[in-house]
Design a protein around this motif. Structure first.
Motif, PDB file in Angstrom:
ATOM      1  N   GLN B 115      46.879  51.470  47.836  1.00 40.28           N
ATOM      2  CA  GLN B 115      46.249  50.371  47.908  1.00 40.28           C
ATOM      3  C   GLN B 115      44.410  50.743  47.057  1.00 40.28           C
ATOM      4  O   GLN B 115      43.757  50.164  46.605  1.00 40.28           O
ATOM      5  N   LEU B 116      44.032  52.316  47.432  1.00 42.25           N
ATOM      6  CA  LEU B 116      42.349  52.676  47.611  1.00 42.25           C
ATOM      7  C   LEU B 116      42.484  52.257  45.584  1.00 42.25           C
ATOM      8  O   LEU B 116      41.657  51.942  45.288  1.00 42.25           O
ATOM      9  N   LEU B 117      43.528  52.929  44.955  1.00 46.06           N
ATOM     10  CA  LEU B 117      43.910  53.344  44.006  1.00 46.06           C
ATOM     11  C   LEU B 117      43.879  51.829  43.314  1.00 46.06           C
ATOM     12  O   LEU B 117      42.725  51.906  42.252  1.00 46.06           O
ATOM     13  N   LEU B 118      44.619  50.558  44.043  1.00 47.20           N
ATOM     14  CA  LEU B 118      44.617  49.898  43.309  1.00 47.20           C
ATOM     15  C   LEU B 118      43.611  48.611  43.518  1.00 47.20           C
ATOM     16  O   LEU B 118      42.770  48.147  42.633  1.00 47.20           O
ATOM     17  N   TRP B 119      43.162  49.112  44.200  1.00 45.12           N
ATOM     18  CA  TRP B 119      41.715  48.569  44.957  1.00 45.12           C
ATOM     19  C   TRP B 119      39.895  48.642  43.634  1.00 45.12           C
ATOM     20  O   TRP B 119      39.326  48.069  43.143  1.00 45.12           O
ATOM     21  N   PHE B 120      40.350  50.968  43.090  1.00 39.55           N
ATOM     22  CA  PHE B 120      39.632  50.825  42.771  1.00 39.55           C
ATOM     23  C   PHE B 120      39.607  50.189  40.977  1.00 39.55           C
ATOM     24  O   PHE B 120      39.278  50.830  40.648  1.00 39.55           O
ATOM     25  N   ASN B 121      40.889  50.490  40.057  1.00 42.24           N
ATOM     26  CA  ASN B 121      41.467  49.471  39.295  1.00 42.24           C
ATOM     27  C   ASN B 121      41.659  48.124  39.504  1.00 42.24           C
ATOM     28  O   ASN B 121      41.881  47.258  38.165  1.00 42.24           O
ATOM     29  N   ILE B 122      41.079  46.690  40.210  1.00 37.42           N
ATOM     30  CA  ILE B 122      41.161  45.555  40.369  1.00 37.42           C
ATOM     31  C   ILE B 122      40.453  44.904  39.690  1.00 37.42           C
ATOM     32  O   ILE B 122      41.236  43.750  38.857  1.00 37.42           O
ATOM     33  N   ALA B 123      39.373  45.630  38.414  1.00 35.83           N
ATOM     34  CA  ALA B 123      38.889  44.999  37.168  1.00 35.83           C
ATOM     35  C   ALA B 123      39.713  45.404  36.379  1.00 35.83           C
ATOM     36  O   ALA B 123      39.575  43.748  35.672  1.00 35.83           O
ATOM     37  N   GLY B 130      33.899  36.056  40.893  1.00 33.81           N
ATOM     38  CA  GLY B 130      33.475  34.164  41.139  1.00 33.81           C
ATOM     39  C   GLY B 130      33.851  32.750  40.791  1.00 33.81           C
ATOM     40  O   GLY B 130      34.783  32.607  40.035  1.00 33.81           O
ATOM     41  N   ILE B 131      32.208  31.818  40.696  1.00 33.58           N
ATOM     42  CA  ILE B 131      33.009  30.565  39.963  1.00 33.58           C
ATOM     43  C   ILE B 131      32.556  30.541  38.707  1.00 33.58           C
ATOM     44  O   ILE B 131      31.683  30.511  38.381  1.00 33.58           O
ATOM     45  N   PRO B 132      32.920  30.487  37.727  1.00 30.08           N
ATOM     46  CA  PRO B 132      33.566  30.162  36.005  1.00 30.08           C
ATOM     47  C   PRO B 132      31.976  29.113  35.860  1.00 30.08           C
ATOM     48  O   PRO B 132      32.135  27.776  36.534  1.00 30.08           O
ATOM     49  N   GLY B 133      30.971  29.468  35.426  1.00 28.16           N
ATOM     50  CA  GLY B 133      30.139  28.689  35.211  1.00 28.16           C
ATOM     51  C   GLY B 133      29.103  27.915  35.832  1.00 28.16           C
ATOM     52  O   GLY B 133      28.125  27.919  35.589  1.00 28.16           O
ATOM     53  N   ILE B 134      29.047  28.717  37.559  1.00 31.34           N
ATOM     54  CA  ILE B 134      28.324  29.316  38.072  1.00 31.34           C
ATOM     55  C   ILE B 134      27.572  29.851  38.866  1.00 31.34           C
ATOM     56  O   ILE B 134      26.493  30.365  38.797  1.00 31.34           O
ATOM     57  N   TYR B 135      28.559  30.870  38.972  1.00 29.90           N
ATOM     58  CA  TYR B 135      27.766  32.088  39.688  1.00 29.90           C
ATOM     59  C   TYR B 135      29.385  33.312  39.359  1.00 29.90           C
ATOM     60  O   TYR B 135      30.086  33.101  39.550  1.00 29.90           O
ATOM     61  N   GLU B 136      28.984  34.648  38.439  1.00 26.03           N
ATOM     62  CA  GLU B 136      29.966  34.819  37.950  1.00 26.03           C
ATOM     63  C   GLU B 136      29.645  36.529  37.495  1.00 26.03           C
ATOM     64  O   GLU B 136      28.518  36.342  37.317  1.00 26.03           O
ATOM     65  N   GLY B 137      30.496  37.330  37.351  1.00 24.20           N
ATOM     66  CA  GLY B 137      29.601  38.454  36.969  1.00 24.20           C
ATOM     67  C   GLY B 137      31.565  39.817  36.606  1.00 24.20           C
ATOM     68  O   GLY B 137      32.314  38.601  37.228  1.00 24.20           O
ATOM     69  N   ARG B 138      30.714  40.463  36.012  1.00 28.29           N
ATOM     70  CA  ARG B 138      32.075  41.673  35.990  1.00 28.29           C
ATOM     71  C   ARG B 138      32.615  42.498  37.199  1.00 28.29           C
ATOM     72  O   ARG B 138      31.168  42.367  37.999  1.00 28.29           O
ATOM     73  N   ILE B 142      30.939  45.551  40.391  1.00 24.48           N
ATOM     74  CA  ILE B 142      30.629  45.596  42.045  1.00 24.48           C
ATOM     75  C   ILE B 142      31.163  46.244  42.835  1.00 24.48           C
ATOM     76  O   ILE B 142      31.471  46.218  43.875  1.00 24.48           O
ATOM     77  N   VAL B 143      32.759  46.484  41.950  1.00 21.70           N
ATOM     78  CA  VAL B 143      33.861  47.082  42.345  1.00 21.70           C
ATOM     79  C   VAL B 143      33.319  48.899  42.589  1.00 21.70           C
ATOM     80  O   VAL B 143      33.768  49.573  41.940  1.00 21.70           O
ATOM     81  N   THR B 144      32.336  49.339  43.254  1.00 27.26           N
ATOM     82  CA  THR B 144      31.887  50.777  43.448  1.00 27.26           C
ATOM     83  C   THR B 144      33.795  51.620  44.007  1.00 27.26           C
ATOM     84  O   THR B 144      34.281  50.933  44.416  1.00 27.26           O
ATOM     85  N   PRO B 145      33.363  53.318  43.417  1.00 25.25           N
ATOM     86  CA  PRO B 145      33.948  53.883  44.783  1.00 25.25           C
ATOM     87  C   PRO B 145      34.038  52.891  45.979  1.00 25.25           C
ATOM     88  O   PRO B 145      34.895  53.246  46.845  1.00 25.25           O
ATOM     89  N   ILE B 146      32.524  53.659  46.621  1.00 26.06           N
ATOM     90  CA  ILE B 146      32.526  53.075  48.268  1.00 26.06           C
ATOM     91  C   ILE B 146      32.826  51.081  48.287  1.00 26.06           C
ATOM     92  O   ILE B 146      33.566  51.029  49.308  1.00 26.06           O
ATOM     93  N   VAL B 147      33.230  50.844  48.115  1.00 28.31           N
ATOM     94  CA  VAL B 147      33.705  48.862  47.698  1.00 28.31           C
ATOM     95  C   VAL B 147      34.734  49.049  48.023  1.00 28.31           C
ATOM     96  O   VAL B 147      35.289  48.581  48.710  1.00 28.31           O
ATOM     97  N   ALA B 148      35.156  49.353  46.827  1.00 26.37           N
ATOM     98  CA  ALA B 148      36.646  49.970  46.886  1.00 26.37           C
ATOM     99  C   ALA B 148      37.611  50.741  47.760  1.00 26.37           C
ATOM    100  O   ALA B 148      38.744  49.942  48.714  1.00 26.37           O
ATOM    101  N   ALA B 149      36.526  51.637  48.794  1.00 28.54           N
ATOM    102  CA  ALA B 149      37.519  52.724  49.608  1.00 28.54           C
ATOM    103  C   ALA B 149      37.193  50.901  51.328  1.00 28.54           C
ATOM    104  O   ALA B 149      38.297  50.887  51.524  1.00 28.54           O
ATOM    105  N   ILE B 150      36.412  50.494  50.675  1.00 28.89           N
ATOM    106  CA  ILE B 150      36.087  50.064  52.286  1.00 28.89           C
ATOM    107  C   ILE B 150      37.238  48.667  52.207  1.00 28.89           C
ATOM    108  O   ILE B 150      37.020  48.531  52.586  1.00 28.89           O
ATOM    109  N   LEU B 151      37.433  48.196  50.797  1.00 27.01           N
ATOM    110  CA  LEU B 151      38.157  46.885  51.193  1.00 27.01           C
ATOM    111  C   LEU B 151      40.239  47.765  51.325  1.00 27.01           C
ATOM    112  O   LEU B 151      40.160  47.099  51.842  1.00 27.01           O
ATOM    113  N   GLY B 152      39.900  48.773  50.455  1.00 26.00           N
ATOM    114  CA  GLY B 152      41.294  49.344  50.886  1.00 26.00           C
ATOM    115  C   GLY B 152      41.721  50.290  52.559  1.00 26.00           C
ATOM    116  O   GLY B 152      42.252  49.178  52.818  1.00 26.00           O
ATOM    117  N   LEU B 153      40.342  50.456  52.830  1.00 26.74           N
ATOM    118  CA  LEU B 153      40.771  51.036  53.802  1.00 26.74           C
ATOM    119  C   LEU B 153      40.541  49.739  55.254  1.00 26.74           C
ATOM    120  O   LEU B 153      41.157  49.712  56.242  1.00 26.74           O
TER     121      LEU B 153
END
Lengths: 265, 300
Positions: B115-123, B130-138, B142-153
């Motif tokens: 799951q950790l690997l999955l979140w890390f490669n979610i991109a 985000g919502i296309p046209g209003i608020y979005e990003g790559r 945002i999915v840094t190792p720490i963010v991926a770790a928090i999501l996964g764990l």
């Protein structure tokens, strides 16, 4: 105290209309009709498995009847009149049913006090949370009620530190704290040691004398004879006979009533 | 199984207590085993001065803080989401209940490492958020190792916590909910103020264990480059080759944190045990330790 005659002539506080309840193919209640007047004390007797507890639990919809209606103080419990189609009843949302239940207090066989709260918190919890009573007012009222049931000095105890009889008296105070128009007692003394039964019955007798409307499912024939305005005998999901205690208990008309009484008396 | 002749005064007998020989044997064996382990470490080629030196090295301390941070955030997500999923699972609404079941099925059915690997490669799956046209990003931004770790764990933990919470809720007598409802409480306020607080008594010991487990599971995050303590230690020993020394340093920090957590767990459990007084209330941690060690003067 009112008699059966006045109970039927004035508008009843509680009206049960053809209550049926089945669990799968097992029919526990087979069409119960009953009217109870304001201020009346009704004791429901009957052998175990006769459906008397289920009937009581249907009144406040802790158990939903399979069919039939419970009308308390002109309100159909669990339903409201549909605004769009006349003559239709719409099932209530849970929050609205919760509001209806506030008019009915219930006392359980196993007390069901909240063990993680003190006696005082048990009594003030619902008034504060549901009725938004200020904490000081709720506390004053709780102490008053504890005084009524003779346990003023145990306000800060936890239920686990009380005897069964004390717990049941706290449970009565807890139900009264919501100022119910009607009290439902589900075998309130059946789980008590014999020497503790008297205190609880004494409190209930006091409430009856104050004019509280009470429906009591019980095995205490002596209590029914002394306190009830009317005794209802149930067997096998039906009301077999009812009337003033001296009639039903001392001079039963039906064989099943006689058989039951001869076993318990 | 002895008989006392009638007429003898029982009070005059002298009582001979059991000697508990087993305890002494166990103690001696344990001490010998421990000694041999300690000797092995003492004789091994371990530079203890280096251990002391690196124990408070800046990167180790930062790594430890990241470990703690990951544990706290992941457990917070795990508990909040876990309670939500447990309540959903027990809901009358069959769709809601099924969603909860599906969640647990997926997150409990795959390894947390995966799951950790999955979140890390979610991109790869969701390149943009985000919502296309209003608020979005790559997503990669945002999915840094720490963010991926928090999501996964955190999301994995929620699946386990929900089962613990569900068990706890089911352990509370149905009469409690009935009493609350008879008083006019709604299902949700009955759950919140009557059922859950009682379920806590059953829920907390396993949650305590899982928090301790989480503290150690965060080390898996080193695999996706989250700079927690084990990752930092690896970075150091890959350079200076002081492998055992740095692993000992890491072990010391883990043991320290777990010990602190155990103490915290004890006091939280005692708090939620109120009303069930007899077993715990009024018994301090010290006397509990004494009981375990058999030095208590209370009932042994």
């Amino acid at each position: 105290m009112s008699t059966t005659d006045t109970a039927t002539s004035t508008d009843p506080l509680v009206r049960l209309e053809k209550i049926r309840k089945s669990y799968g193919s097992n029919e526990v209640l087979r069409g119960i009709d009953l009217k109870i007047a304001s201020g009346e004390v009704v004791c429901i007797l009957g052998p175990s498995g006769s459906g008397k507890s289920t009937l009581l639990r249907c009144i406040n919809h802790i158990e939903k009847p399979s069919s039939g209606f419970v009308i308390v103080d002109e309100e159909v419990i669990g339903f409201r009149k549909d605004a769009r189609s006349a003559g239709a009843l719409r099932e209530l949302k849970e929050a609205e049913l919760a509001r209806q239940r506030r008019t009915m207090g219930m006392v359980f066989q196993r007390f069901n006090l909240f063990p993680h709260m003190t006696v005082l918190e048990n009594i003030t919890h619902a008034p504060r949370l549901v009725r938004h009573v200020a904490s000081r007012k709720a506390r004053e009222r709780a102490l008053e009620l504890l005084d009524t049931v003779g346990l003023k000095d145990r306000a800060s105890a936890y239920p686990g530190q009380l005897s069964g009889g004390q717990q049941q008296r706290v449970a009565i105070a807890r139900a009264l704290a919501m100022d119910p128009a009607l009290m439902l007692f589900d075998e309130p003394t059946s789980a008590l040691d014999p020497e503790l039964v008297g205190d609880v019955l004494e409190v209930m007798k006091k409430l009856a004398q104050q004019g509280l409307t009470m429906i009591v499912v019980t095995h205490e024939i002596g209590f029914a004879r002394e306190v009830a305005d009317r005794v209802v005998f149930m067997d096998n999901g039906e009301i077999i006979e009812q009337g003033p205690p001296h009639a039903v208990i001392d001079d039963p008309q039906h064989e099943r009533t006689r058989a039951f009484l001869s076993r318990v008396l | 199984m002895s008989t006392v002749p009638t007429g003898t005064n029982v009070e005059s007998y002298r009582v001979i207590r059991n000697k508990h020989v087993g305890r002494y044997v166990a103690a001696v064996v344990t001490v010998l085993l421990l000694l041999s382990v300690v000797l092995a470490f003492a004789r091994a080629d371990i530079d203890w001065a280096t251990v002391g030196e690196y124990l408070t090295a800046k990167s180790i301390l930062t790594g430890f803080m990241v470990t703690i941070y990951l544990t706290v955030i992941s457990m917070a997500i795990g508990i909040v989401l876990g309670i939500l999923i447990a309540v959903m699972r027990l809901a009358h609404n069959p769709v809601v209940s099924w969603i909860a079941w599906l969640y647990v099925w997926f997150f409990r059915g795959t390894p947390v490492y995966l799951q950790l690997l999955l979140w890390f490669n979610i991109a790869i799956v969701f390149p943009r958020y985000g919502i296309p046209g209003i608020y979005e990003g790559r997503t990669v931004d945002i999915v840094t190792p720490i963010v991926a770790a928090i999501l996964g764990l955190g999301l994995n933990q929620a699946a386990y916590t929900s089962e613990v919470v569900r068990g706890g809720i089911l352990s509370v007598d149905r009469g409690q909910d009935e009493a609350a409802k008879a008083l006019g409480l709604t299902g949700l306020s009955s759950m919140r103020t009557v059922v859950l607080p009682q379920a806590m008594r059953v829920i907390l010991p396993p949650i305590g264990n899982e928090t301790i487990g989480m503290l150690k599971t965060t080390s898996l995050a080193s695999a996706i480059g989250a700079t927690e303590i084990l990752n930092e230690a690896q970075h150091i020993y890959l350079v200076n080759n002081l492998i055992i020394e740095l692993l000992i340093v890491t072990a010391i920090w883990y043991l320290l944190a777990v010990s602190v957590l155990s103490i915290v767990q004890y006091y939280i459990e005692r708090h939620f045990g109120r009303g069930h007084a007899a077993q715990t209330a009024g018994v301090g941690l010290l006397s509990r330790i004494q009981t375990v060690l058999g030095t208590s003067r209370r009932n042994p």
